[in-house]
Motif scaffolding. Structure first.
Motif, PDB file in Angstrom:
ATOM      1  N   GLN A  74       0.832  -1.211   0.000  1.00  0.00           N
ATOM      2  CA  GLN A  74       0.000   0.000   0.000  1.00  0.00           C
ATOM      3  C   GLN A  74       0.865   1.259   0.000  1.00  0.00           C
ATOM      4  O   GLN A  74       0.544   2.240  -0.674  1.00  0.00           O
ATOM      5  CB  GLN A  74      -0.907   0.017   1.237  1.00  0.00           C
ATOM      6  N   THR A  75       1.957   1.221   0.740  1.00  0.00           N
ATOM      7  CA  THR A  75       2.832   2.390   0.809  1.00  0.00           C
ATOM      8  C   THR A  75       3.511   2.623  -0.533  1.00  0.00           C
ATOM      9  O   THR A  75       3.634   3.775  -0.981  1.00  0.00           O
ATOM     10  CB  THR A  75       3.858   2.230   1.942  1.00  0.00           C
ATOM     11  N   PHE A  76       3.958   1.544  -1.187  1.00  0.00           N
ATOM     12  CA  PHE A  76       4.508   1.702  -2.541  1.00  0.00           C
ATOM     13  C   PHE A  76       3.444   2.267  -3.473  1.00  0.00           C
ATOM     14  O   PHE A  76       3.714   3.170  -4.268  1.00  0.00           O
ATOM     15  CB  PHE A  76       5.017   0.363  -3.088  1.00  0.00           C
ATOM     16  N   ARG A  77       2.220   1.738  -3.396  1.00  0.00           N
ATOM     17  CA  ARG A  77       1.135   2.215  -4.262  1.00  0.00           C
ATOM     18  C   ARG A  77       0.866   3.690  -4.026  1.00  0.00           C
ATOM     19  O   ARG A  77       0.732   4.468  -4.968  1.00  0.00           O
ATOM     20  CB  ARG A  77      -0.136   1.410  -4.021  1.00  0.00           C
ATOM     21  N   ASP A  78       0.802   4.086  -2.757  1.00  0.00           N
ATOM     22  CA  ASP A  78       0.531   5.487  -2.443  1.00  0.00           C
ATOM     23  C   ASP A  78       1.650   6.403  -2.918  1.00  0.00           C
ATOM     24  O   ASP A  78       1.420   7.578  -3.185  1.00  0.00           O
ATOM     25  CB  ASP A  78       0.293   5.658  -0.944  1.00  0.00           C
ATOM     26  N   GLY A  79       2.855   5.846  -3.046  1.00  0.00           N
ATOM     27  CA  GLY A  79       3.986   6.598  -3.589  1.00  0.00           C
ATOM     28  C   GLY A  79       4.085   6.495  -5.094  1.00  0.00           C
ATOM     29  O   GLY A  79       5.086   6.909  -5.679  1.00  0.00           O
ATOM     30  N   GLU A  80       3.054   5.945  -5.724  1.00  0.00           N
ATOM     31  CA  GLU A  80       2.954   5.799  -7.184  1.00  0.00           C
ATOM     32  C   GLU A  80       3.975   4.830  -7.765  1.00  0.00           C
ATOM     33  O   GLU A  80       4.245   4.859  -8.964  1.00  0.00           O
ATOM     34  CB  GLU A  80       3.071   7.166  -7.888  1.00  0.00           C
ATOM     35  N   ASP A  81       4.530   3.938  -6.947  1.00  0.00           N
ATOM     36  CA  ASP A  81       5.401   2.887  -7.458  1.00  0.00           C
ATOM     37  C   ASP A  81       4.554   1.616  -7.577  1.00  0.00           C
ATOM     38  O   ASP A  81       4.603   0.717  -6.741  1.00  0.00           O
ATOM     39  CB  ASP A  81       6.596   2.662  -6.529  1.00  0.00           C
ATOM     40  N   HIS A  82       3.763   1.585  -8.631  1.00  0.00           N
ATOM     41  CA  HIS A  82       2.781   0.526  -8.800  1.00  0.00           C
ATOM     42  C   HIS A  82       3.422  -0.844  -9.017  1.00  0.00           C
ATOM     43  O   HIS A  82       2.902  -1.857  -8.539  1.00  0.00           O
ATOM     44  CB  HIS A  82       1.832   0.869  -9.947  1.00  0.00           C
ATOM     45  N   ALA A  83       4.541  -0.879  -9.712  1.00  0.00           N
ATOM     46  CA  ALA A  83       5.200  -2.168  -9.966  1.00  0.00           C
ATOM     47  C   ALA A  83       5.647  -2.805  -8.651  1.00  0.00           C
ATOM     48  O   ALA A  83       5.460  -4.015  -8.449  1.00  0.00           O
ATOM     49  CB  ALA A  83       6.386  -1.979 -10.906  1.00  0.00           C
TER      50      ALA A  83
END
Length: 129
Positions: A74-83
């Protein structure tokens, strides 16, 4: 000189204290991983994720194992690092060391699918969802 024993004690006392090998809870590992993620230290994120995952496996805590991966994803996603987010969610889908066996564990797994779907939505990759 009378201060010599005191100085020696000051330097030797820390050596006699028990050493800890790191965080002793999954929550502490998760918090450290997220702190290192905020700093961009991906090797440390992986280290604390691995440490937390091992703690979960040792304790038979699949709920915590899934939750650990979800929080980092979730933290990666929220930082726009979707991969990277999908990589952490993918670890969940590949399976832990055992299948879920409680309603709480199945609920965490369901939320992981939701997290992945939301990540694909943010990527406008609806067909992958």
């Amino acid at each position: 000189m009378k201060t010599t024993p005191l100085l020696a004690l000051t330097f030797l006392l820390p050596l006699s204290l028990p050493a800890t090998s790191g965080p002793q809870s999954v929550e502490a590992c998760r918090d450290r991983a997220l702190a290192f993620l905020a700093e961009g230290c991906l090797d440390s994120v992986a280290h604390y994720r691995d440490l937390g995952a091992r703690l979960c496996e040792d304790e038979g805590d699949l709920y915590g194992w899934i939750s650990l991966h979800r929080h980092i994803g979730q933290t990666f996603r929220d930082g726009e690092d979707h991969a990277m987010a999908l990589q952490y969610f993918g670890c969940i889908f590949a399976g832990g060391w055992r299948e879920p066996c409680t309603d709480e564990e199945y609920e965490q797994l369901a939320w992981a699918f939701t997290d992945a779907g939301y990540t694909y939505k943010r990527m406008n990759a609806f067909r992958q969802t």
